[in-house]
Structures are given as structure tokens and as C-alpha cells.
Design a protein around this motif. Structure first.
Motif, PDB file in Angstrom:
ATOM      1  N   HIS A   1      83.189  53.480  21.812  1.00 42.79           N
ATOM      2  CA  HIS A   1      83.171  53.442  23.282  1.00 42.79           C
ATOM      3  C   HIS A   1      82.016  54.266  23.844  1.00 42.79           C
ATOM      4  O   HIS A   1      81.326  53.833  24.777  1.00 42.79           O
ATOM      5  CB  HIS A   1      84.502  53.976  23.820  1.00 42.79           C
ATOM      6  N   VAL A  37      90.502  56.516  27.759  1.00 44.81           N
ATOM      7  CA  VAL A  37      90.507  55.298  26.953  1.00 44.81           C
ATOM      8  C   VAL A  37      91.756  55.295  26.089  1.00 44.81           C
ATOM      9  O   VAL A  37      92.010  56.252  25.345  1.00 44.81           O
ATOM     10  CB  VAL A  37      89.249  55.220  26.060  1.00 44.81           C
ATOM     11  N   ASP A  66      91.591  49.543  24.578  1.00 42.17           N
ATOM     12  CA  ASP A  66      90.808  48.862  23.544  1.00 42.17           C
ATOM     13  C   ASP A  66      91.633  48.782  22.261  1.00 42.17           C
ATOM     14  O   ASP A  66      92.657  49.447  22.121  1.00 42.17           O
ATOM     15  CB  ASP A  66      89.507  49.625  23.292  1.00 42.17           C
ATOM     16  N   ILE A 106      89.904  60.197  24.743  1.00 41.82           N
ATOM     17  CA  ILE A 106      90.189  58.964  23.996  1.00 41.82           C
ATOM     18  C   ILE A 106      91.447  59.195  23.186  1.00 41.82           C
ATOM     19  O   ILE A 106      91.529  60.148  22.400  1.00 41.82           O
ATOM     20  CB  ILE A 106      89.014  58.568  23.070  1.00 41.82           C
ATOM     21  N   TRP A 152      85.410  62.465  29.046  1.00 43.78           N
ATOM     22  CA  TRP A 152      86.239  61.376  28.530  1.00 43.78           C
ATOM     23  C   TRP A 152      87.336  61.928  27.608  1.00 43.78           C
ATOM     24  O   TRP A 152      87.118  62.904  26.883  1.00 43.78           O
ATOM     25  CB  TRP A 152      85.417  60.372  27.720  1.00 43.78           C
TER      26      TRP A 152
END
Length: 440
Positions: free
Chosen positions: A277, A207, A241, A181, A179
Motif C-alpha cells: 500500500h 488500511v 485490501d 495498517i 498510516w
């Protein structure tokens, strides 16, 4: 290491593992990419150098000035680079919201021009907006400026696609993280890094974090603002988000106090959003430890005034009284909002005090006739000292889209004001309804 120029030191920033005892994730290793350790102090050093480098010789020869629509780290990096090469630098912006950054830019020799933009950031579709018109003139043939154009210049993205992203892969022993972010400002770093990571492994989850519409987090756009950025592509992100100012400060405190990382609020927002998250995805039963990376964009020192305003107790000052940060969602939902048609009738019949919470340039460009301009930061200070007007004085609050005004309406109601209302949809709804607006 020895370098011939300070710009040679841009990049190759450390990737630091966050102690699992701090974030609490059991099966995920979380890493911080410390872009704060670039020589000019931020992630924007990469983009600034990549955007301006090729044009420096010609700009110096022609006596041009480097210009960027920036009130933060990009302006700081460009001002330093310009000074090194004997060229002037001008920062053009709607509103300088961080006093320390403004002071620093002046110290670096930058010229600052605050233009009367109608919104908080550049909207290329608003052809009557002075900030947009200035942007168009900068790009016209024969301009006496070297315009780096960070919101639309693909060299911004390229700096991270060829630098930041590959560095992360190299530091993870040739693997991309599971991931990534990223906070979204100009979208250059998030887009560029995501491109590099997914070229290596298409399964990387990305994200994007934006600021809550009612909050200001330095370096991060709201979801409405980011739509106006030319480099922003929603397809880059699996999820977008939101983070708030208090969450950003809480994350920043964790990085500073528990990890020894002198992060600013943007890095704090990235850390907070990452942990929030990843906790829902933290499963030790996958058979291997997974990895995630976030970026620490810059350092805390430039944001002490920001912290002082929002969390004065952290600096040994009395806690903020009457703060919108203390409101519950229920209080905000129960605040009285009024649509444009009813607001016009109320103004005609009751003559309420109409307070416009936008910046002075946006107010000066277009506003409701007879309204009073009190910028949201100043209004916040006034309210913390108590009700700034009589309890029975009818008040209509207006902001760009009606969200900040709703929170202040809720706060004033809690404080005992008897008739305060928020303009639903804000000045944008008023304009779209064809209601009259005047300009200074």
C-alpha cells in the motif's frame, strides 16, 4: 521491571523501526508494534484480560467456566488466565485448523468443543446454525458460564483504544502515525487502535487487510466472514485490501530473516500489505518523513504445520506438487463453472461424483444428497499426490461460495481431468435457489 502478577506485564510492547533497506520505502518510516511480546504471546492478551478481569471473582465464587468461541490466541490467553484463577476454560469452535494451537490448548488444560456450525465462523443471523444457537444460550440469563464474547464485546475494542493506540502515539513522541495498517479478525485491535489514533489526529489513514476468499490466513477473516463480526465497522477503514497465504508467508519470512522478528503469518500479512500500500504513496517531496505502523500479532512457532503444508520447501521438504498456489488467474477464470439449475440437470442425467469441500460439521448440517465430504485441506493433500479418481469420471466440486471449488477445478483440469466442474456460488447459491439439501 518487577510485577506482582503475569497479567501486569500485558501491554507496553515495543515499537520497532523496520530498516528501510528491507522495505525499500524512501520517504516513509515503517514501524512494527510487537504484540507478540505480550506474556501469553499475542495481541489477544490485551482483549482477553480486559474482557474477563471484572468477572473473575464472581465466576470463581459461582463455579462458572470461562467460555469463548475461539480456536486461536484468544483461547490461549483465556486458558492461561482461567488456570491462574482456578477456573475452567472451554474453547468452542467450528473447526480447529491449526493443530499446534489445539495441542497447546489441551496442554493448558482447556476443554475443546467443536460444534457443527454451517459456516466457518459465527453468523448471528443463522438462527438454525448450532454454533449460533450455542452462542445465544451462553448469553441467556442463568448461564453457568462466563462468556467473554470477543466478536461482540466492546471491551475487546476498548483494550486497544486505551492501551495499544496510546502506546503507539507515545512511542512516536506524541504524534500519531500517518498510516495504520491492520489485519482484521475480530476487528477489536484495528477498531480500537484506529479510534485512539484518529482522536489524536483525524487525518490518520487506516488500511484493513482481509484474507482472499480462496485462501486461509490464520487470524484473518475473508471479506464475507468479517461482515458477520459484531465489532466490524467498515467506516473504520479508508481502504479494505486483500492478502493471500503466500503473501503472508513471504512477509513473515522477511520479518524473520531480515529483521530478526519471529512473526507469525498474520504479522507477515500485515507487513506485506503495508509495504504494498505504501509504495504507491512513497513521495520524498512532501518536505517531511512520514510514518506508518503495523502490528505483529503473534509468533511463528505455532504455525510450522501451516508452513509445512503450503511451503514445504522452506522446511527442507520437496516442493508441493499439483498445488492450487501455482495456478494463474487465467487458469482459474477458464475453469468450468455451472449454475444451480444446470448442476441439478447434470446430476440427474450424468450422475457425477459430487465432492463437498467444506468442513465436516458444515457438511453434516446441510449438504447435497449423495455428495461426498472431503475437507479442502484433505482434498489438497490427495490432489498433490495425483488425480484421486479416473480422468473420465465426471466430478462436481462444491464449497461455501464457489471460489475454492473453482480453483480446484482449474487444477484438476491442468492435471488432465476431462470433465470437472465447479458449482457457481457454492452451497449458499444452491440453498438460496431453493434446491434440496439434506442433513446427517
Amino acid at each position: 521491571m518487577r510485577y506482582e502478577s503475569i497479567t501486569d506485564a500485558i501491554g507496553d510492547t515495543p515499537l520497532v523501526r523496520i530498516d528501510p533497506a528491507v522495505h525499500g520505502l524512501r520517504g516513509i518510516d515503517l514501524y512494527a508494534k510487537l504484540e507478540m511480546l505480550n506474556p501469553f504471546g499475542s495481541v489477544k492478551d490485551r482483549a482477553a484480560w480486559n474482557m474477563v478481569r471484572a468477572g473473575l471473582p464472581g465466576a470463581r465464587q459461582r463455579g462458572e467456566t470461562i467460555v469463548e468461541l475461539s480456536s486461536g490466541n484468544t483461547a490461549k490467553a483465556l486458558a492461561l488466565i482461567a488456570g491462574m484463577h482456578g477456573i475452567g476454560f472451554k474453547s468452542v469452535t467450528n473447526r480447529m485448523r491449526i493443530p499446534e494451537i489445539k495441542d497447546l490448548l489441551l496442554l493448558l488444560g482447556a476443554e475443546i468443543e467443536e460444534l457443527p456450525g454451517q459456516s466457518e465462523c459465527l453468523d448471528p443471523t443463522a438462527t438454525d446454525d448450532p454454533l449460533t444457537l450455542f452462542h445465544q444460550r451462553l448469553n441467556a440469563p442463568g448461564s453457568a458460564h462466563l462468556h467473554t464474547d470477543q466478536y461482540f464485546n466492546t471491551l475487546n475494542t476498548e483494550a486497544h483504544a486505551t492501551g495499544t493506540g496510546p502506546e503507539i502515539i507515545a512511542d512516536l513522541d506524541g504524534r500519531a502515525p500517518d498510516w495504520f495498517i491492520a489485519c482484521v479478525g475480530t476487528a477489536g485491535s484495528s477498531t480500537g487502535v484506529a479510534r485512539a489514533l484518529r482522536a489524536h489526529d483525524p487525518s490518520v489513514g487506516v488500511v484493513g487487510l482481509v484474507a482472499r476468499k480462496t485462501d486461509f490466513v490464520p487470524g484473518i477473516r475473508t471479506i464475507d466472514e468479517v461482515q458477520e463480526v459484531g465489532l466490524f465497522d467498515p467506516a473504520t477503514y479508508d481502504i479494505i485490501d486483500t492478502v493471500g497465504a503466500d503473501e503472508a508467508i513471504d512477509g513473515m519470512l522477511t520479518l524473520i530473516r531480515r529483521c530478526g522478528i519471529l512473526s507469525g503469518p498474520t504479522g507477515g500479512a500485515a507487513y506485506h500489505g503495508a509495504v504494498r500500500h505504501l509504495k504507491a504513496l512513497d513521495d520524498e517531496g512532501t518536505g517531511r518523513r512520514r510514518t506508518a505502523v503495523f502490528i505483529v500479532c503473534d509468533r511463528v512457532e505455532s504455525y510450522l504445520g501451516y508452513v509445512r503444508t503450503r511451503r514445504p520447501e522452506l522446511l527442507g521438504m520437496p516442493p508441493a506438487r499439483n498445488s492450487v498456489a501455482t495456478l494463474t488467474d487465467g487458469e482459474v477464470r477458464s475453469a468450468t463453472s455451472i449454475d444451480v439449475a444446470d448442476a441439478r440437470k447434470w446430476i440427474a442425467a450424468e450422475r457425477p461424483l459430487v465432492i463437498d469441500l467444506r468442513g465436516p460439521f458444515a457438511y453434516g448440517a446441510l449438504h447435497i444428497e449423495g455428495s461426498v465430504n472431503i475437507v479442502d485441506e484433505l482434498f489438497d493433500e490427495l490432489v498433490r499426490g495425483g488425480l484421486p479418481f479416473g480422468r473420465r469420471q465426471p466430478v462436481l466440486l462444491a464449497c461455501p461460495v464457489g471460489e475454492k471449488s473453482a480453483r480446484y477445478a482449474a487444477l484438476l483440469t491442468r492435471m488432465g481431468h476431462q470433465d470437472v466442474r465447479s458449482l457457481a456460488g457454492g452451497i449458499i447459491a444452491w440453498r438460496d435457489a431453493g434446491a434440496p439439501l439434506v442433513r446427517d
